[in-house]
Design a protein around this motif. Structure first.
Motif, PDB file in Angstrom:
ATOM      1  N   ALA A 443      -9.487 -33.055 -23.407  1.00 12.44           N
ATOM      2  CA  ALA A 443      -8.150 -33.175 -24.003  1.00 12.44           C
ATOM      3  C   ALA A 443      -8.147 -32.945 -25.508  1.00 12.44           C
ATOM      4  N   GLU A 444      -9.282 -33.117 -26.180  1.00  9.20           N
ATOM      5  CA  GLU A 444      -9.329 -32.855 -27.618  1.00  9.20           C
ATOM      6  C   GLU A 444      -9.102 -31.372 -27.916  1.00  9.20           C
ATOM      7  N   VAL A 445      -9.334 -30.513 -26.930  1.00  8.16           N
ATOM      8  CA  VAL A 445      -9.190 -29.069 -27.120  1.00  8.16           C
ATOM      9  C   VAL A 445      -7.948 -28.539 -26.409  1.00  8.16           C
ATOM     10  N   PHE A 446      -7.810 -28.874 -25.122  1.00 14.06           N
ATOM     11  CA  PHE A 446      -6.742 -28.320 -24.288  1.00 14.06           C
ATOM     12  C   PHE A 446      -5.724 -29.405 -23.953  1.00 14.06           C
ATOM     13  N   ASP A 447      -4.474 -29.226 -24.377  1.00 12.42           N
ATOM     14  CA  ASP A 447      -3.487 -30.214 -23.988  1.00 12.42           C
ATOM     15  C   ASP A 447      -3.255 -30.105 -22.477  1.00 12.42           C
ATOM     16  N   PRO A 448      -2.975 -31.216 -21.807  1.00 12.28           N
ATOM     17  CA  PRO A 448      -2.901 -31.225 -20.336  1.00 12.28           C
ATOM     18  C   PRO A 448      -1.909 -30.229 -19.760  1.00 12.28           C
ATOM     19  N   GLU A 449      -0.783 -30.031 -20.427  1.00 14.69           N
ATOM     20  CA  GLU A 449       0.211 -29.102 -19.900  1.00 14.69           C
ATOM     21  C   GLU A 449      -0.348 -27.685 -19.808  1.00 14.69           C
ATOM     22  N   LEU A 450      -1.045 -27.256 -20.859  1.00 11.61           N
ATOM     23  CA  LEU A 450      -1.657 -25.931 -20.821  1.00 11.61           C
ATOM     24  C   LEU A 450      -2.793 -25.884 -19.806  1.00 11.61           C
ATOM     25  N   ALA A 451      -3.644 -26.908 -19.820  1.00 13.65           N
ATOM     26  CA  ALA A 451      -4.803 -26.917 -18.923  1.00 13.65           C
ATOM     27  C   ALA A 451      -4.397 -26.849 -17.461  1.00 13.65           C
ATOM     28  N   GLN A 452      -3.224 -27.391 -17.118  1.00 15.80           N
ATOM     29  CA  GLN A 452      -2.767 -27.404 -15.729  1.00 15.80           C
ATOM     30  C   GLN A 452      -1.885 -26.201 -15.381  1.00 15.80           C
ATOM     31  N   ASN A 453      -1.612 -25.342 -16.350  1.00 11.90           N
ATOM     32  CA  ASN A 453      -0.772 -24.181 -16.061  1.00 11.90           C
ATOM     33  C   ASN A 453      -1.489 -23.257 -15.071  1.00 11.90           C
ATOM     34  N   PRO A 454      -0.893 -22.969 -13.918  1.00 15.12           N
ATOM     35  CA  PRO A 454      -1.590 -22.192 -12.882  1.00 15.12           C
ATOM     36  C   PRO A 454      -2.026 -20.806 -13.348  1.00 15.12           C
ATOM     37  N   GLY A 455      -1.151 -20.116 -14.066  1.00 16.07           N
ATOM     38  CA  GLY A 455      -1.511 -18.782 -14.530  1.00 16.07           C
ATOM     39  C   GLY A 455      -2.691 -18.814 -15.490  1.00 16.07           C
ATOM     40  N   PHE A 456      -2.674 -19.783 -16.408  1.00 17.02           N
ATOM     41  CA  PHE A 456      -3.762 -19.919 -17.377  1.00 17.02           C
ATOM     42  C   PHE A 456      -5.069 -20.281 -16.673  1.00 17.02           C
ATOM     43  N   ARG A 457      -5.032 -21.290 -15.831  1.00 16.33           N
ATOM     44  CA  ARG A 457      -6.260 -21.735 -15.142  1.00 16.33           C
ATOM     45  C   ARG A 457      -6.864 -20.610 -14.312  1.00 16.33           C
ATOM     46  N   THR A 458      -6.011 -19.922 -13.562  1.00 14.28           N
ATOM     47  CA  THR A 458      -6.513 -18.849 -12.696  1.00 14.28           C
ATOM     48  C   THR A 458      -7.122 -17.725 -13.521  1.00 14.28           C
ATOM     49  N   SER A 459      -6.438 -17.328 -14.591  1.00 16.25           N
ATOM     50  CA  SER A 459      -6.934 -16.226 -15.419  1.00 16.25           C
ATOM     51  C   SER A 459      -8.246 -16.589 -16.108  1.00 16.25           C
ATOM     52  N   VAL A 460      -8.341 -17.796 -16.638  1.00 19.46           N
ATOM     53  CA  VAL A 460      -9.582 -18.215 -17.300  1.00 19.46           C
ATOM     54  C   VAL A 460     -10.718 -18.318 -16.286  1.00 19.46           C
ATOM     55  N   THR A 461     -10.427 -18.849 -15.117  1.00 24.81           N
ATOM     56  CA  THR A 461     -11.461 -18.988 -14.086  1.00 24.81           C
ATOM     57  C   THR A 461     -11.966 -17.621 -13.637  1.00 24.81           C
ATOM     58  N   GLU A 462     -11.057 -16.691 -13.386  1.00 30.10           N
ATOM     59  CA  GLU A 462     -11.470 -15.344 -12.975  1.00 30.10           C
ATOM     60  C   GLU A 462     -12.287 -14.669 -14.074  1.00 30.10           C
ATOM     61  N   ALA A 463     -11.854 -14.844 -15.333  1.00 25.27           N
ATOM     62  CA  ALA A 463     -12.586 -14.236 -16.444  1.00 25.27           C
ATOM     63  C   ALA A 463     -13.971 -14.842 -16.590  1.00 25.27           C
ATOM     64  N   TYR A 464     -14.071 -16.165 -16.435  1.00 27.92           N
ATOM     65  CA  TYR A 464     -15.371 -16.832 -16.546  1.00 27.92           C
ATOM     66  C   TYR A 464     -16.327 -16.318 -15.462  1.00 27.92           C
ATOM     67  N   CYS A 465     -15.849 -16.252 -14.236  1.00 30.33           N
ATOM     68  CA  CYS A 465     -16.699 -15.777 -13.138  1.00 30.33           C
ATOM     69  C   CYS A 465     -17.137 -14.331 -13.380  1.00 30.33           C
ATOM     70  N   ALA A 466     -16.235 -13.518 -13.928  1.00 35.91           N
ATOM     71  CA  ALA A 466     -16.589 -12.130 -14.239  1.00 35.91           C
ATOM     72  C   ALA A 466     -17.662 -12.062 -15.317  1.00 35.91           C
ATOM     73  N   LEU A 467     -17.553 -12.919 -16.340  1.00 37.18           N
ATOM     74  CA  LEU A 467     -18.578 -12.946 -17.392  1.00 37.18           C
ATOM     75  C   LEU A 467     -19.937 -13.327 -16.823  1.00 37.18           C
ATOM     76  N   VAL A 468     -19.962 -14.310 -15.927  1.00 34.23           N
ATOM     77  CA  VAL A 468     -21.226 -14.746 -15.326  1.00 34.23           C
ATOM     78  C   VAL A 468     -21.815 -13.641 -14.460  1.00 34.23           C
ATOM     79  N   GLN A 469     -20.974 -12.991 -13.679  1.00 31.91           N
ATOM     80  CA  GLN A 469     -21.472 -11.989 -12.731  1.00 31.91           C
ATOM     81  C   GLN A 469     -21.787 -10.646 -13.385  1.00 31.91           C
ATOM     82  N   ASN A 470     -20.961 -10.244 -14.369  1.00 28.86           N
ATOM     83  CA  ASN A 470     -21.055  -8.876 -14.880  1.00 28.86           C
ATOM     84  C   ASN A 470     -21.450  -8.771 -16.348  1.00 28.86           C
TER      85      ASN A 470
END
Length: 481
Positions: A443-470
């Motif tokens: 919470a010191e970095v990400f306010d809960p409203e942003l952290a729970q935003n579906p579009g944001f969470r999905t996009s960050v998660t997909e990007a993170y997995c892509a960074l790990v894999q590729n």
């Protein structure tokens, strides 16, 4: 050690100027920026604006500058050739932990009309997600219980204002020069939070009499290396361990709201305005935002400096797309600025190979920087119905970076106030999706409203997995295809 050709150390010629400014945080940026502007202002129109530079932690600046009478060399770097100039606006250098009473006395001196700061984001002891003073911060807790021996910048400012009120001395102006949105308002907020916890009457007096103008500052200032010091010694014939290197470009926009006087910084090129918000937002999002994005992705991609990073066409195209599609649509155009030209100038500055600004250096303290540099822009995009995939990729790169291991399996030296905690969270997650979710819950970095935003969470998660894999380079290229 200085080279054998160096015959002497830099020394001051003539008397030091009378002190009118106390500056907290005499690091490289202060020496490349505030001190240079102040010297030029005094050269142009005079005034007693010598600077007492105060280190809140390390004695290094004092040990380097005091034997030189406070002088140091400003080294301008450029592909077309640089220049060296001795700066003498610093009259005194103090180390706060050695004698905090001496620092408070200097700040309480009636001749001091301005207290300025370059202490980096973490120096404000605030919660980056809310802007409020963190009353549980160890330095703040100490200062509230021992106000005459403070440790924090906020504590020193309040201690000195307390003395000035008791002595019926006019207050000083507090001029913050750090990369924070509405930095003057933020500084005012944390000072008043502290003062209320100490003495509500003092807080009222500060609120009524002290001024906290906001500023926008801009000059790329890489860390000075031993090679820089040796090269100067070869050119100039003297040894200067306090020298600072920087680009030729500089910009300082200041709200003209001072309690007493101020140097004629406008004679040195500073811009005085009624409200700095638009300039500040432009710089934070366009420059600092892309700087951080390039730092994390560039580091993961194996690039040492920003100029190395944008020499890769995929990274340059990514940066340009960020400006065009995700950043400038959220930035109101400041008076006298053309956003397209501003961003084009930024890319040219990034490409300057004479400025070796390391991605690792820019990557420091990301937990303090992301809310100001990236997350506000992301929120504005989401509010307009657009998921900013490029900025989400930059956030994912930070999440990967603070895991402490690079793409080749090497340890990353993560410098961040939350580094230990972030590494533990990353290590304990069961898989990549859980890792992203856990880190977004800080919470010191990400306010809960942003952290729970579906579009944001999905996009960050997909990007993170892509960074790990590729990896960073392949992920960037696929984003642009």
């Amino acid at each position: 050690m200085p080279p054998e050709t160096t015959s002497h150390r830099l020394t001051r010629q003539g008397d030091a100027p009378r002190i009118g400014i106390v500056h907290l945080g005499p690091g490289a940026f202060f020496r490349a920026f505030n001190a240079v502007y102040t010297q030029e202002a005094m050269e142009a129109q005079g005034g007693d604006w010598g600077i007492c530079a105060v280190s809140l932690r390390s004695p290094t600046a004092r040990d380097h500058m005091q034997p030189q009478g406070g002088c140091f060399t400003s080294v301008t770097l450029a592909e077309t050739g640089g220049s060296d100039r001795v700066i003498g606006s610093v009259s005194e250098v103090l180390v706060a932990p050695e004698n905090p009473g001496q620092v408070i006395a200097r700040m309480s001196d009636p001749n001091v009309q301005i207290v300025s700061l370059t202490i980096t984001e973490k120096g404000y002891c605030h919660n980056p997600a809310t802007g409020d003073l963190n009353l549980d911060h160890p330095d703040i807790k100490h200062d509230l219980s021992a106000i005459q021996t403070p440790r924090s910048a906020v504590g020193f400012i309040v201690a000195a204002l307390l003395d000035r009120r008791r002595n019926n001395t006019a207050p000083f102006t507090v001029l913050t020069c750090d990369n924070l949105p509405a930095n003057g308002a933020l500084m005012r907020g944390v000072v008043l939070d502290f003062a209320r916890a100490l003495d509500p009457d003092l807080a009222d007096w500060i609120g009524q009499t002290v001024r906290f103008p906001s500023t926008m500052v801009d000059r790329i200032t890489p860390a000075t290396t031993d090679n820089d010091i040796d090269a100067l010694a070869q050119r100039a014939g003297y040894h200067d361990p306090a020298c600072v290197v920087h680009e030729s470009f500089r910009q300082w926009v200041i709200e003209d709201d001072f309690v007493q006087g101020r140097p004629n910084w406008d004679a040195a090129g500073a811009q005085f305005v009624a409200n700095v918000d638009a300039h500040e937002l432009m710089k934070l999002r366009c420059l600092n935002g892309t700087h951080s994005a390039l730092a994390y992705l560039g580091y993961l991609g194996g690039y040492e400096t920003i100029s190395d990073t944008v020499a890769d066409p995929a990274f340059a195209a990514f940066c340009t797309a960020l400006w065009r599609e995700e950043i400038t649509p959220t930035v109101p155009r400041p008076q006298g600025e053309d956003l397209e030209d501003y961003c084009a100038t930024l890319l040219a500055r990034y490409r300057d190979t004479a400025i070796r600004h390391k991605t690792w250096q820019i990557a420091m303290d990301g937990s303090q920087k992301l809310p100001q540099r990236l997350l506000g822009t992301i929120r504005d995009n989401l509010a307009s119905g657009h998921v900013p995939k490029g900025l989400c990729l930059a956030v994912a790169a930070w999440l990967r970076y603070v895991g402490g291991v690079d793409e080749k399996g090497n340890d990353i030296d993560v410098r961040d106030p939350l580094a230990e905690r972030l590494k533990t969270i990353s290590d304990q997650a069961e898989d990549d999706t859980a890792k992203v979710a856990a880190l977004l819950s800080v919470a010191e970095v990400f306010d809960p409203e942003l952290a729970q935003n579906p579009g944001f969470r999905t996009s960050v998660t997909e990007a993170y997995c892509a960074l790990v894999q590729n990896g960073a380079q392949n992920t960037l290229r696929s984003l642009q295809s």
